[in-house]
Scaffold this active site. Structure first.
Site, PDB file in Angstrom:
ATOM      1  N   HIS A   1       0.854  -1.197   0.000  1.00 27.63           N
ATOM      2  CA  HIS A   1       0.000   0.000   0.000  1.00 27.63           C
ATOM      3  C   HIS A   1       0.884   1.239   0.000  1.00 27.63           C
ATOM      4  O   HIS A   1       1.770   1.390   0.853  1.00 27.63           O
ATOM      5  CB  HIS A   1      -0.938  -0.020   1.211  1.00 27.63           C
TER       6      HIS A   1
ATOM      7  N   GLU B   1       2.021   3.455   2.975  1.00 28.02           N
ATOM      8  CA  GLU B   1       2.546   2.783   4.163  1.00 28.02           C
ATOM      9  C   GLU B   1       4.076   2.762   4.112  1.00 28.02           C
ATOM     10  O   GLU B   1       4.722   1.724   4.157  1.00 28.02           O
ATOM     11  CB  GLU B   1       1.883   1.403   4.274  1.00 28.02           C
TER      12      GLU B   1
ATOM     13  N   HIS C   1       2.631  -3.982   6.571  1.00 24.57           N
ATOM     14  CA  HIS C   1       1.637  -2.921   6.348  1.00 24.57           C
ATOM     15  C   HIS C   1       1.668  -1.968   7.528  1.00 24.57           C
ATOM     16  O   HIS C   1       2.271  -2.248   8.555  1.00 24.57           O
ATOM     17  CB  HIS C   1       0.231  -3.522   6.241  1.00 24.57           C
TER      18      HIS C   1
ATOM     19  N   GLU D   1       0.833  -5.420  10.736  1.00 17.47           N
ATOM     20  CA  GLU D   1       0.419  -4.017  10.689  1.00 17.47           C
ATOM     21  C   GLU D   1       1.273  -3.279  11.708  1.00 17.47           C
ATOM     22  O   GLU D   1       1.143  -3.489  12.911  1.00 17.47           O
ATOM     23  CB  GLU D   1      -1.061  -3.870  11.054  1.00 17.47           C
TER      24      GLU D   1
HETATM   25  O1  0X9 Z   1      -6.871  -4.124   4.410  1.00 13.31           O
HETATM   26  C1  0X9 Z   1      -5.734  -4.541   4.194  1.00 13.31           C
HETATM   27  O2  0X9 Z   1      -5.332  -4.866   3.075  1.00 13.31           O
HETATM   28  C2  0X9 Z   1      -4.756  -4.674   5.351  1.00 13.31           C
HETATM   29  N1  0X9 Z   1      -4.856  -3.530   6.217  1.00 13.31           N
HETATM   30  S1  0X9 Z   1      -4.332  -2.069   5.699  1.00 13.31           S
HETATM   31  O3  0X9 Z   1      -4.747  -1.071   6.653  1.00 13.31           O
HETATM   32  N2  0X9 Z   1      -2.760  -2.044   5.707  1.00 13.31           N
HETATM   33  O4  0X9 Z   1      -4.806  -1.842   4.388  1.00 13.31           O
HETATM   34  C3  0X9 Z   1      -5.100  -5.904   6.154  1.00 13.31           C
HETATM   35  C4  0X9 Z   1      -5.048  -7.149   5.374  1.00 13.31           C
HETATM   36  C5  0X9 Z   1      -5.246  -8.328   6.230  1.00 13.31           C
HETATM   37  N3  0X9 Z   1      -5.740  -9.407   5.487  1.00 13.31           N
HETATM   38  C6  0X9 Z   1      -5.064 -10.556   5.369  1.00 13.31           C
HETATM   39  N4  0X9 Z   1      -3.909 -10.690   5.928  1.00 13.31           N
HETATM   40  N5  0X9 Z   1      -5.644 -11.545   4.722  1.00 13.31           N
HETATM   41 ZN    ZN Z   2      -1.780  -1.947   3.975  1.00 13.26          ZN
END
Ligand code: 0X9
Ligand code: ZN
Length: 540
Positions: A166, A169, A295, A368
């Protein structure tokens, strides 16, 4: 943490011109050194003396012609130059740069420079390759870190740590670079880094979405950009790379079909070149059995699945859920994050981790990073980089450590036995020389085999041995020291030996040689003999 290297300041042509002509023609103008340049300015400079003066003043010169010179400057510099009478032909905001307070972040060019620098510095431990190109044609660089970086070693398991999925980030790019530095800068100096580099195959991909991250910092920082830079054709841009993978793609409202949405899944699974490259790279490296996707933000360690609320759906093995929980829990215990299933907060489908686990059985997890709240959210100032990347050092080393056999995390691994180690020589209480190499030997044993021994003096690592006898030479300063050895096996289990206390630079005095012993009829009265000690000067 390595700070970004300064950009190359001169073109070769100009450097030559400058070196040739700088003769103190004009006094250098003091520059505002701590503010990064933000403007690319072309000034009219139709004579060589004027161009030379500009170059000699220390400005960041990007190019020159017979008529003009182009410099990267701060707004303050620009005002100063104008007040000095320079005629401005063109001003544009400088691409690829973070503003003050963010200058410590690596933009794409700086990230690539950093990777190339590491590859050059540690050429025997790294291999740098592009795994493909972004939509706009930027290389997606991956640094392989291992002791034989140009080959797949049979039986050596691999881990991929990747970041920048992303765009906004940016802290994740720093984390990926931190891991590379942590392993490489400590290799040969510290046991665990040495053992992990030798026993694992570690891939670091700091920026999967360079088009997005460059856009985020150039389109009026911060642009809060998340997706890649796909032109969706309807006036909207970008596909969410973490919704575009092909496992349960589009299911359960875990993404959006609207191109303008921040979680747009794209027109079809794997429509995006960044994701095709990531998928193909992982498939081409079957030794990869753990992936960590970095992330921000939330301070979480997430494990599959994202597409369902069900902890143990039919497409997950119970043993794997236990492993995920153990891995994520152990990582979270090390960095103070919270471990949870990815869907605990919201459903995501088409995420990388779901495909990696669902299709390939990889232990795919997402971290995260800092922070926990929207402030500072995606844009912590660069002062957060060092503490927040260092914070994850042991958690990420743990993930690397477990990559050979993730079942170890639940106690079910093939090798669960740590090695045994004892220092043989010098013995406890020994007097040893100071300021000269001292041989230290150990006795080690292990069910599978010891791979690395680290030596510690007063709890600080001072030597690492991977030779068959695991002996080392250490040099002590004068005084009492506590020696320990730590043995590692290929599972990265480690054991610290009992301490051995030595007195360095303190030796029983040999009698002073006397030229001709004076015959004496009356014996010199001997009191209780006092052991004489020779204190050697400290040579460092
Ligand atoms: O929504 C997302 O893609 C991730 N959070 S973010 O705030 N960085 O965009 C979380 C993804 C988690 N999903 C999996 N690990 N499957
Ligand atoms: Zn992300």
């Amino acid at each position: 943490m390595n700070l970004p290297k300064p950009r190359p300041r001169h073109s070769a042509l100009l450097l030559g011109l400058t070196l040739f002509l700088v003769g103190g023609l004009l006094p250098p103008t003091p520059l505002a050194a701590d503010t990064p340049p933000r403007l690319l300015v072309t000034l009219r400079a139709p004579n060589v003396a004027a161009r030379t003066a500009l170059a000699a003043s220390g400005y960041d010169v990007w190019s020159a012609s017979l008529e003009s010179m182009t410099l990267a400057v701060t707004p303050t510099d620009l005002r100063r130059l104008q007040s000095q009478g320079y005629q401005v032909e063109q001003v544009e905001s400088l691409p690829r740069a973070f503003p003050p307070n963010y200058a410590g972040y690596h933009d794409y060019a700086e990230t690539v420079a950093e990777l190339k620098g590491l590859n050059a510095q540690y050429c025997d431990l790294t291999h740098l390759q592009s795994i493909g190109k972004s939509l706009e044609g930027r290389d997606l660089w991956a640094l392989r870190i291992t002791d034989h970086p140009d080959q797949d070693e049979p039986g050596e398991k691999a881990i991929l740590i990747y970041a920048g999925t992303h765009a906004r980030e940016h802290l994740t790019v720093e984390q990926a670079l931190y891991v590379a530095h942590d392993l490489l800068d400590n290799y040969g100096h510290e046991g665990e880094a040495t053992n992990l580099v030798n026993q694992r195959d570690i891939w670091i991909l700091p920026n999967l979405n360079p088009d997005g991250s460059e856009y985020d910092i150039t389109a009026g920082f911060p642009a809060y950009w998340r997706k890649n830079r796909r032109n969706n054709g309807n006036g909207t841009w970008g596909v969410d790379l973490n919704r575009n993978f092909g496992y349960k793609w589009g299911d359960n409202n875990g993404s959006s079909g609207l191109p303008g949405s921040d979680t747009y899944r794209g027109p079809q699974p794997f429509s995006e070149p960044e994701n095709q490259a990531l998928r193909d790279f992982v498939m081409a490296h079957p030794a990869i059995d753990v992936t960590i996707s970095l992330h921000t933000y939330g301070e979480l360690v997430l494990y599959p699945y994202g597409y369902t609320y069900d902890d143990l759906p039919p497409d997950m093995k119970a043993a794997d859920l236990a492993i995920f929980q153990a891995l994520a829990g152990a990582m979270a215990a090390r960095n103070g994050y919270t471990a949870q299933q990815a869907s605990a907060l919201y459903i995501t489908s088409g995420g990388h981790d779901d495909w990696f686990y669902g299709m390939l059985g990889i232990y795919a997890m997402t971290m995260e990073m800092y922070s926990k709240s929207p402030n500072p959210g995606f844009y912590p100032p660069d002062t957060a980089i060092a503490p927040q990347t260092k914070r994850n050092r042991t958690a990420l080393r743990y993930a690397i450590s477990m990559a050979d056999d993730p079942a170890k995390s639940t106690g079910q691994g093939q090798d669960m036995t740590p090695p045994a180690v004892a220092i043989l020589s010098p013995g406890d209480g020994a007097d040893v020389p100071a300021a000269t190499p001292l041989a230290v030997t150990v006795a080690v044993s292990d069910t599978v085999g010891v791979t690395t021994v680290e030596y510690l003096v007063d709890d600080q690592p001072v030597a690492v041995s991977t030779t068959p006898d695991f002996a080392a030479e250490i040099t002590l300063t004068t005084g009492q020291h506590v020696l320990r050895a730590r043995a590692f096996d290929s599972a990265n289990w480690q054991t610290l030996s009992d301490p051995v206390t030595v007195q360095a630079g303190v030796q029983t005095a040999t009698p002073t040689p006397t030229a001709s012993p004076t015959p004496s009829l009356t014996p010199t009265p001997t009191a209780t003999p006092i052991p004489q000690r020779l204190y050697l000067p400290l040579l460092r």
